[in-house]
Design a protein around this motif. Sequence first.
Motif, PDB file in Angstrom:
ATOM      1  N   ALA A  45       0.832  -1.195   0.000  1.00  0.00           N
ATOM      2  CA  ALA A  45       0.000   0.000   0.000  1.00  0.00           C
ATOM      3  C   ALA A  45       0.871   1.252   0.000  1.00  0.00           C
ATOM      4  CB  ALA A  45      -0.918   0.009   1.218  1.00  0.00           C
ATOM      5  N   GLU A  46       0.410   2.251  -0.727  1.00  0.00           N
ATOM      6  CA  GLU A  46       1.011   3.581  -0.660  1.00  0.00           C
ATOM      7  C   GLU A  46       0.348   4.280   0.523  1.00  0.00           C
ATOM      8  OE1 GLU A  46       3.567   4.433  -2.644  1.00  0.00           O
ATOM      9  OE2 GLU A  46       3.339   2.407  -3.484  1.00  0.00           O
ATOM     10  N   GLU A  47       1.150   4.734   1.461  1.00  0.00           N
ATOM     11  CA  GLU A  47       0.626   5.356   2.670  1.00  0.00           C
ATOM     12  C   GLU A  47       1.426   6.606   2.991  1.00  0.00           C
ATOM     13  OE1 GLU A  47      -0.935   2.021   5.613  1.00  0.00           O
ATOM     14  OE2 GLU A  47       1.208   1.797   5.236  1.00  0.00           O
ATOM     15  N   SER A  48       0.998   7.295   4.015  1.00  0.00           N
ATOM     16  CA  SER A  48       1.777   8.380   4.601  1.00  0.00           C
ATOM     17  C   SER A  48       2.250   7.920   5.971  1.00  0.00           C
ATOM     18  CB  SER A  48       0.947   9.651   4.751  1.00  0.00           C
ATOM     19  OG  SER A  48       0.667  10.208   3.496  1.00  0.00           O
ATOM     20  N   LEU A  49       3.466   8.268   6.312  1.00  0.00           N
ATOM     21  CA  LEU A  49       3.989   8.006   7.641  1.00  0.00           C
ATOM     22  C   LEU A  49       3.972   9.323   8.394  1.00  0.00           C
ATOM     23  CD1 LEU A  49       5.304   6.057   9.652  1.00  0.00           C
ATOM     24  CD2 LEU A  49       7.522   6.772   8.731  1.00  0.00           C
ATOM     25  N   LEU A  50       3.274   9.340   9.518  1.00  0.00           N
ATOM     26  CA  LEU A  50       3.216  10.525  10.365  1.00  0.00           C
ATOM     27  C   LEU A  50       4.235  10.350  11.484  1.00  0.00           C
ATOM     28  CD1 LEU A  50       0.294  10.095   9.053  1.00  0.00           C
ATOM     29  CD2 LEU A  50      -0.442  11.710  10.791  1.00  0.00           C
ATOM     30  N   ILE A  51       5.123  11.316  11.604  1.00  0.00           N
ATOM     31  CA  ILE A  51       6.149  11.326  12.640  1.00  0.00           C
ATOM     32  C   ILE A  51       5.767  12.450  13.600  1.00  0.00           C
ATOM     33  CG2 ILE A  51       8.608  11.551  13.134  1.00  0.00           C
ATOM     34  CD1 ILE A  51       8.987  10.868  10.045  1.00  0.00           C
ATOM     35  N   MET A  52       5.413  12.072  14.831  1.00  0.00           N
ATOM     36  CA  MET A  52       4.870  13.032  15.783  1.00  0.00           C
ATOM     37  C   MET A  52       5.865  13.346  16.881  1.00  0.00           C
ATOM     38  SD  MET A  52       1.187  11.282  16.027  1.00  0.00           S
ATOM     39  CE  MET A  52       0.796  10.311  14.590  1.00  0.00           C
ATOM     40  N   LYS A  53       6.041  14.626  17.147  1.00  0.00           N
ATOM     41  CA  LYS A  53       6.916  15.077  18.219  1.00  0.00           C
ATOM     42  C   LYS A  53       6.043  15.369  19.423  1.00  0.00           C
ATOM     43  CE  LYS A  53       9.764  15.014  14.782  1.00  0.00           C
ATOM     44  NZ  LYS A  53       9.639  16.006  13.797  1.00  0.00           N
ATOM     45  N   THR A  54       6.150  14.537  20.457  1.00  0.00           N
ATOM     46  CA  THR A  54       5.300  14.681  21.639  1.00  0.00           C
ATOM     47  C   THR A  54       6.077  14.291  22.883  1.00  0.00           C
ATOM     48  OG1 THR A  54       3.081  14.217  22.473  1.00  0.00           O
ATOM     49  CG2 THR A  54       4.286  12.357  21.491  1.00  0.00           C
ATOM     50  N   THR A  55       5.379  14.156  23.986  1.00  0.00           N
ATOM     51  CA  THR A  55       6.007  13.776  25.253  1.00  0.00           C
ATOM     52  C   THR A  55       5.459  12.423  25.714  1.00  0.00           C
ATOM     53  OG1 THR A  55       4.305  14.844  26.591  1.00  0.00           O
ATOM     54  CG2 THR A  55       6.193  16.216  25.931  1.00  0.00           C
ATOM     55  N   ALA A  56       6.190  11.785  26.603  1.00  0.00           N
ATOM     56  CA  ALA A  56       5.717  10.515  27.163  1.00  0.00           C
ATOM     57  C   ALA A  56       4.399  10.722  27.916  1.00  0.00           C
ATOM     58  CB  ALA A  56       6.782   9.920  28.083  1.00  0.00           C
ATOM     59  N   ASP A  57       4.262  11.846  28.596  1.00  0.00           N
ATOM     60  CA  ASP A  57       3.029  12.118  29.340  1.00  0.00           C
ATOM     61  C   ASP A  57       1.823  12.261  28.414  1.00  0.00           C
ATOM     62  OD1 ASP A  57       4.365  12.044  31.747  1.00  0.00           O
ATOM     63  OD2 ASP A  57       4.502  14.225  31.947  1.00  0.00           O
ATOM     64  N   ALA A  58       2.037  12.770  27.206  1.00  0.00           N
ATOM     65  CA  ALA A  58       0.936  12.976  26.262  1.00  0.00           C
ATOM     66  C   ALA A  58       0.598  11.713  25.478  1.00  0.00           C
ATOM     67  CB  ALA A  58       1.286  14.106  25.294  1.00  0.00           C
ATOM     68  N   PHE A  59       1.452  10.690  25.547  1.00  0.00           N
ATOM     69  CA  PHE A  59       1.238   9.503  24.719  1.00  0.00           C
ATOM     70  C   PHE A  59      -0.134   8.855  24.921  1.00  0.00           C
ATOM     71  CE2 PHE A  59       1.274   4.980  23.887  1.00  0.00           C
ATOM     72  CZ  PHE A  59       1.635   4.957  22.549  1.00  0.00           C
ATOM     73  N   PRO A  60      -0.599   8.617  26.138  1.00  0.00           N
ATOM     74  CA  PRO A  60      -1.902   7.947  26.274  1.00  0.00           C
ATOM     75  C   PRO A  60      -3.043   8.710  25.587  1.00  0.00           C
ATOM     76  CG  PRO A  60      -0.739   7.891  28.364  1.00  0.00           C
ATOM     77  CD  PRO A  60       0.040   8.806  27.453  1.00  0.00           C
ATOM     78  N   ALA A  61      -3.083  10.018  25.737  1.00  0.00           N
ATOM     79  CA  ALA A  61      -4.138  10.809  25.097  1.00  0.00           C
ATOM     80  C   ALA A  61      -3.979  10.796  23.582  1.00  0.00           C
ATOM     81  CB  ALA A  61      -4.129  12.243  25.624  1.00  0.00           C
ATOM     82  N   LEU A  62      -2.744  10.877  23.107  1.00  0.00           N
ATOM     83  CA  LEU A  62      -2.488  10.842  21.665  1.00  0.00           C
ATOM     84  C   LEU A  62      -2.865   9.484  21.090  1.00  0.00           C
ATOM     85  CD1 LEU A  62      -1.419  11.977  19.032  1.00  0.00           C
ATOM     86  CD2 LEU A  62       0.901  11.552  19.850  1.00  0.00           C
ATOM     87  N   GLU A  63      -2.505   8.418  21.772  1.00  0.00           N
ATOM     88  CA  GLU A  63      -2.860   7.071  21.331  1.00  0.00           C
ATOM     89  C   GLU A  63      -4.384   6.925  21.238  1.00  0.00           C
ATOM     90  OE1 GLU A  63      -1.753   2.511  22.550  1.00  0.00           O
ATOM     91  OE2 GLU A  63      -1.981   3.974  24.163  1.00  0.00           O
ATOM     92  N   HIS A  64      -5.088   7.408  22.246  1.00  0.00           N
ATOM     93  CA  HIS A  64      -6.552   7.327  22.247  1.00  0.00           C
ATOM     94  C   HIS A  64      -7.136   8.144  21.089  1.00  0.00           C
ATOM     95  CE1 HIS A  64     -10.605   6.970  23.795  1.00  0.00           C
ATOM     96  NE2 HIS A  64     -10.727   8.275  23.617  1.00  0.00           N
ATOM     97  N   TRP A  65      -6.648   9.363  20.896  1.00  0.00           N
ATOM     98  CA  TRP A  65      -7.169  10.231  19.839  1.00  0.00           C
ATOM     99  C   TRP A  65      -6.952   9.595  18.468  1.00  0.00           C
ATOM    100  CZ3 TRP A  65      -6.164  12.744  15.391  1.00  0.00           C
ATOM    101  CH2 TRP A  65      -7.027  13.767  15.020  1.00  0.00           C
ATOM    102  N   VAL A  66      -5.764   9.073  18.230  1.00  0.00           N
ATOM    103  CA  VAL A  66      -5.482   8.422  16.941  1.00  0.00           C
ATOM    104  C   VAL A  66      -6.419   7.231  16.756  1.00  0.00           C
ATOM    105  CG1 VAL A  66      -3.773   7.098  15.610  1.00  0.00           C
ATOM    106  CG2 VAL A  66      -3.102   9.224  16.746  1.00  0.00           C
ATOM    107  N   GLY A  67      -6.588   6.424  17.785  1.00  0.00           N
ATOM    108  CA  GLY A  67      -7.479   5.274  17.692  1.00  0.00           C
ATOM    109  C   GLY A  67      -8.913   5.663  17.355  1.00  0.00           C
ATOM    110  N   GLN A  68      -9.361   6.821  17.826  1.00  0.00           N
ATOM    111  CA  GLN A  68     -10.721   7.293  17.565  1.00  0.00           C
ATOM    112  C   GLN A  68     -10.896   7.907  16.176  1.00  0.00           C
ATOM    113  OE1 GLN A  68     -13.467   6.978  19.724  1.00  0.00           O
ATOM    114  NE2 GLN A  68     -12.004   5.560  20.632  1.00  0.00           N
ATOM    115  N   HIS A  69      -9.820   8.470  15.600  1.00  0.00           N
ATOM    116  CA  HIS A  69      -9.928   9.227  14.346  1.00  0.00           C
ATOM    117  C   HIS A  69      -9.268   8.559  13.143  1.00  0.00           C
ATOM    118  CE1 HIS A  69     -10.724  12.215  17.471  1.00  0.00           C
ATOM    119  NE2 HIS A  69     -11.535  12.742  16.575  1.00  0.00           N
ATOM    120  N   HIS A  70      -8.560   7.483  13.362  1.00  0.00           N
ATOM    121  CA  HIS A  70      -7.832   6.809  12.275  1.00  0.00           C
ATOM    122  C   HIS A  70      -8.792   5.914  11.488  1.00  0.00           C
ATOM    123  CE1 HIS A  70      -4.723   4.569  10.205  1.00  0.00           C
ATOM    124  NE2 HIS A  70      -3.840   5.425  10.695  1.00  0.00           N
ATOM    125  N   PRO A  71      -8.666   5.879  10.157  1.00  0.00           N
ATOM    126  CA  PRO A  71      -9.602   5.068   9.365  1.00  0.00           C
ATOM    127  C   PRO A  71      -9.325   3.565   9.395  1.00  0.00           C
ATOM    128  CG  PRO A  71      -8.058   6.174   7.909  1.00  0.00           C
ATOM    129  CD  PRO A  71      -7.800   6.696   9.302  1.00  0.00           C
TER     130      PRO A  71
END
Length: 99
Positions: free
Chosen positions: A44-70
């Motif tokens: 598959a042709e895809e995009s790779l998203l490289i995110m600059k964040t913190t360890a503390d923000a990871f749980p919220a970011l993981e949840h948000w991606v899981g809710q909005h990712h196709p």
Amino acid sequence: MLVSAPAAAADALASGIVEQRLAACVQTTAVTSCYRWNETVEHAEESLLIMKTTADAFPALEHWVGQHHPYEVPEIVALPVSHVHGAYGDWLLQNVGPV
């Protein structure tokens, strides 16, 4: 953090992540992925998203991606960071999390 996504979804994911202050920056780049799905080898042709964040923000970011990712099972991978340039680290901390 790394997330792969269909190219058509990458910009919306990146914008949402930065708008929600879950990452200070999201870079996207085109990639070709080869993987096994439902016992079939896929390409598959895809995009790779490289995110600059913190360890503390990871749980919220993981949840948000899981809710909005196709994808049914999105790639969400965090890599350890051994060193960050001081000024860049300060900027990152100022741009992740609550205002």
